[in-house]
Design a protein around this motif. Sequence first.
Motif, mmCIF file in Angstrom:
data_model
loop_
_atom_site.group_PDB
_atom_site.id
_atom_site.type_symbol
_atom_site.label_atom_id
_atom_site.label_comp_id
_atom_site.label_asym_id
_atom_site.label_seq_id
_atom_site.Cartn_x
_atom_site.Cartn_y
_atom_site.Cartn_z
ATOM 1 N N LEU A 38 72.959 31.132 98.550
ATOM 2 C CA LEU A 38 71.548 31.516 98.542
ATOM 3 C C LEU A 38 71.352 32.875 97.874
ATOM 4 N N VAL A 39 72.166 33.837 98.232
ATOM 5 C CA VAL A 39 72.059 35.173 97.633
ATOM 6 C C VAL A 39 72.337 35.109 96.137
ATOM 7 N N ALA A 40 73.361 34.359 95.736
ATOM 8 C CA ALA A 40 73.683 34.240 94.318
ATOM 9 C C ALA A 40 72.552 33.567 93.542
ATOM 10 N N LEU A 41 71.966 32.518 94.120
ATOM 11 C CA LEU A 41 70.866 31.820 93.466
ATOM 12 C C LEU A 41 69.646 32.721 93.303
ATOM 13 N N ILE A 42 69.290 33.433 94.342
ATOM 14 C CA ILE A 42 68.128 34.323 94.289
ATOM 15 C C ILE A 42 68.373 35.467 93.297
ATOM 16 N N TYR A 43 69.546 36.069 93.373
ATOM 17 C CA TYR A 43 69.856 37.183 92.479
ATOM 18 C C TYR A 43 69.840 36.729 91.016
ATOM 19 N N GLY A 44 70.480 35.595 90.747
ATOM 20 C CA GLY A 44 70.522 35.092 89.375
ATOM 21 C C GLY A 44 69.145 34.755 88.842
ATOM 22 N N ALA A 45 68.327 34.123 89.662
ATOM 23 C CA ALA A 45 66.984 33.752 89.223
ATOM 24 C C ALA A 45 66.112 34.983 88.992
ATOM 25 N N MET A 46 66.236 35.980 89.861
ATOM 26 C CA MET A 46 65.442 37.196 89.675
ATOM 27 C C MET A 46 65.887 37.984 88.446
ATOM 28 N N ARG A 47 67.180 38.007 88.190
ATOM 29 C CA ARG A 47 67.669 38.665 86.982
ATOM 30 C C ARG A 47 67.179 37.930 85.733
ATOM 31 N N PHE A 48 67.102 36.608 85.809
ATOM 32 C CA PHE A 48 66.596 35.812 84.695
ATOM 33 C C PHE A 48 65.120 36.115 84.434
ATOM 34 N N VAL A 49 64.344 36.261 85.503
ATOM 35 C CA VAL A 49 62.907 36.548 85.371
ATOM 36 C C VAL A 49 62.681 37.934 84.784
ATOM 37 N N GLU A 50 63.574 38.872 85.058
ATOM 38 C CA GLU A 50 63.435 40.232 84.525
ATOM 39 C C GLU A 50 63.460 40.258 82.999
ATOM 40 N N ARG A 51 64.000 39.237 82.376
ATOM 41 C CA ARG A 51 64.119 39.205 80.917
ATOM 42 C C ARG A 51 62.807 38.880 80.213
ATOM 43 N N PHE A 52 61.786 38.499 80.953
ATOM 44 C CA PHE A 52 60.511 38.113 80.351
ATOM 45 C C PHE A 52 59.499 39.250 80.495
ATOM 46 N N PRO A 53 59.287 40.022 79.433
ATOM 47 C CA PRO A 53 58.333 41.140 79.527
ATOM 48 C C PRO A 53 56.884 40.669 79.670
ATOM 49 N N SER A 54 56.613 39.424 79.346
ATOM 50 C CA SER A 54 55.241 38.933 79.461
ATOM 51 C C SER A 54 54.809 38.799 80.924
ATOM 52 N N LEU A 55 55.756 38.821 81.849
ATOM 53 C CA LEU A 55 55.408 38.703 83.267
ATOM 54 C C LEU A 55 55.006 40.038 83.892
ATOM 55 N N ASP A 56 54.912 41.090 83.088
ATOM 56 C CA ASP A 56 54.485 42.394 83.599
ATOM 57 C C ASP A 56 52.966 42.535 83.645
ATOM 58 N N GLN A 57 52.245 41.502 83.266
ATOM 59 C CA GLN A 57 50.789 41.557 83.273
ATOM 60 C C GLN A 57 50.271 41.464 84.708
ATOM 61 N N PRO A 58 49.165 42.129 84.990
ATOM 62 C CA PRO A 58 48.605 42.069 86.338
ATOM 63 C C PRO A 58 47.957 40.719 86.635
ATOM 64 N N VAL A 59 47.880 40.426 87.923
ATOM 65 C CA VAL A 59 47.253 39.193 88.400
ATOM 66 C C VAL A 59 46.118 39.592 89.335
ATOM 67 N N SER A 60 45.028 38.868 89.273
ATOM 68 C CA SER A 60 43.902 39.178 90.159
ATOM 69 C C SER A 60 44.271 38.857 91.606
ATOM 70 N N LYS A 61 43.548 39.461 92.515
ATOM 71 C CA LYS A 61 43.819 39.233 93.937
ATOM 72 C C LYS A 61 43.565 37.779 94.318
#
Length: 84
Positions: A38-61
Amino acid sequence: MKQKNLVNGIILAFSVVLIRFIDVQIYDMNLVVTLLILVALIYGAMRFVERFPSLDQPVSKRAAFTVNTLVIVAIFLAFFIFKL
């Protein structure tokens, strides 16, 4: 809130459901092995998401609330449907 935070929350939630499904329905794993996977899966997936700079955009409430609500409902449905 940023889109990256929403995606990380989705990763956390569905990783737990996936590992629990595998543990209950497919292969009965030891608790320590389950936690390590579980820890390896979560860590790997979060590290993968960090590679996408387009996800730094804000989201409305409203959008964040809607996505979080849908994730919680999906988790409850998964636990009840698969009897986890």
